[in-house]
Design an enzyme around this catalytic site. Structure first.
Site, PDB file in Angstrom:
ATOM      1  N   VAL A  61       5.912   3.185   6.198  1.00  0.00           N
ATOM      2  CA  VAL A  61       5.770   2.939   4.764  1.00  0.00           C
ATOM      3  C   VAL A  61       5.800   4.212   3.922  1.00  0.00           C
ATOM      4  O   VAL A  61       6.052   4.159   2.716  1.00  0.00           O
ATOM      5  CB  VAL A  61       4.479   2.152   4.456  1.00  0.00           C
ATOM      6  CG1 VAL A  61       4.570   0.740   5.007  1.00  0.00           C
ATOM      7  CG2 VAL A  61       3.240   2.880   4.979  1.00  0.00           C
ATOM      8  N   TYR A 161     -10.277   8.815   5.598  1.00  0.00           N
ATOM      9  CA  TYR A 161     -10.055   7.389   5.395  1.00  0.00           C
ATOM     10  C   TYR A 161     -10.575   6.944   4.028  1.00  0.00           C
ATOM     11  O   TYR A 161      -9.886   6.253   3.274  1.00  0.00           O
ATOM     12  CB  TYR A 161     -10.746   6.603   6.510  1.00  0.00           C
ATOM     13  CG  TYR A 161     -10.530   5.111   6.463  1.00  0.00           C
ATOM     14  CD1 TYR A 161      -9.277   4.559   6.717  1.00  0.00           C
ATOM     15  CD2 TYR A 161     -11.582   4.242   6.177  1.00  0.00           C
ATOM     16  CE1 TYR A 161      -9.071   3.187   6.683  1.00  0.00           C
ATOM     17  CE2 TYR A 161     -11.389   2.869   6.143  1.00  0.00           C
ATOM     18  CZ  TYR A 161     -10.136   2.351   6.387  1.00  0.00           C
ATOM     19  OH  TYR A 161      -9.944   0.984   6.350  1.00  0.00           O
TER      20      TYR A 161
END
Length: 255
Positions: A61, A161
């Site tokens: 992506v 994250y």
């Protein structure tokens, strides 16, 4: 928006939340492009769902050419009206650990895949949606990205994250504002503790402990829980520019 007859892209669609969403969409009459790095699993799911209803495109992506190939496939299948971003990675590393400073490469890769990758797919899908004939409501498409409760309650070892997911939260409203004149909505789901391949890689006692920490219902979330919310977002055109926590009221402790 009526899901039936429309085309949707689901990144990370070969497993976990993405697979659950892809299955939900096809069950409701949509056509789906599964975009994922896991070719074997993605192709198998597309075959199971039916060649006339699903297609697989191998996709990183974060790469422009890969994203363009996915969008081109979707447009070739019909009216592209939705994108659900579920692709992502979740490394764990402390800012300073036993082996020294946090790897800059790991931090950069996490931001690149989770944040840059989500935006890459959003911009390319939205560009294609702008060319759609609007629905009766004036809508030309809907975009849904996946953040995490870690965007708000990041735990020890989650700096990279949490930063990547916080970025997704932060761009939700401005993207919705950018695309309002085009009749394209932008939403984000922030899941809590979900039973996905990333979590199932942890020891069973850790999984049990995490599930017990959810106030109610005291269980792991499922891909079906996520897919139900995605379905409602797609169908309810007043939902725009917002992040919805899907977490059973959990607030993460430091560790």
């Amino acid at each position: 928006m009526d899901i039936a007859g429309k085309v949707f892209i689901v990144t990370g669609g070969a497993s976990g939340l993405g697979e659950g969403t892809a299955r939900m969409l096809v069950a409701n009459g949509a056509k789906v492009v599964i975009a994922d790095m896991q070719a074997d699993k993605g192709e198998a799911i597309a075959k199971e769902l039916g060649a006339d209803k699903a297609a697989f495109v191998k996709c990183d992506v974060s790469q422009e050419a890969d994203g363009q190939a996915v969008v081109a496939k979707a447009v070739a299948m019909g009216k592209l009206m939705g994108l659900v971003n579920c692709a992502g990675i979740a490394p764990a590393e402390k800012t300073v650990g036993k082996n020294g400073a946090h790897s800059l490469a790991v931090f950069s890769k996490t931001i690149t895949v989770n944040l840059v990758g989500s935006f890459n797919m959003i911009r390319l899908a939205a560009d294609a949606m702008c060319k759609n004939e609007p629905e009766a409501t004036g809508e030309r498409g809907v975009l849904i990205s996946t953040a995490s409760v870690a965007a708000y309650d990041g735990q020890i070892g989650q700096a990279a994250y949490s930063a990547s997911k916080g970025g997704i939260v932060g761009m939700t409203l401005p993207i919705a504002r950018d695309l309002a004149r085009n009749g394209i909505r932008n939403m984000t789901i922030a899941p809590g503790i979900f039973g996905t391949p990333m979590l199932f890689g942890m020891p069973q006692e850790v999984q049990d402990s995490l599930a017990a920490g959810v106030p109610f219902p005291s269980r792991l979330g499922t891909p079906q829980d996520y897919a139900r919310l995605a379905k409602h977002i797609i169908e309810n055109d007043m939902l725009n520019g917002e992040v919805i926590r899907l977490d059973g009221a959990i607030r993460l402790a430091p560790r």
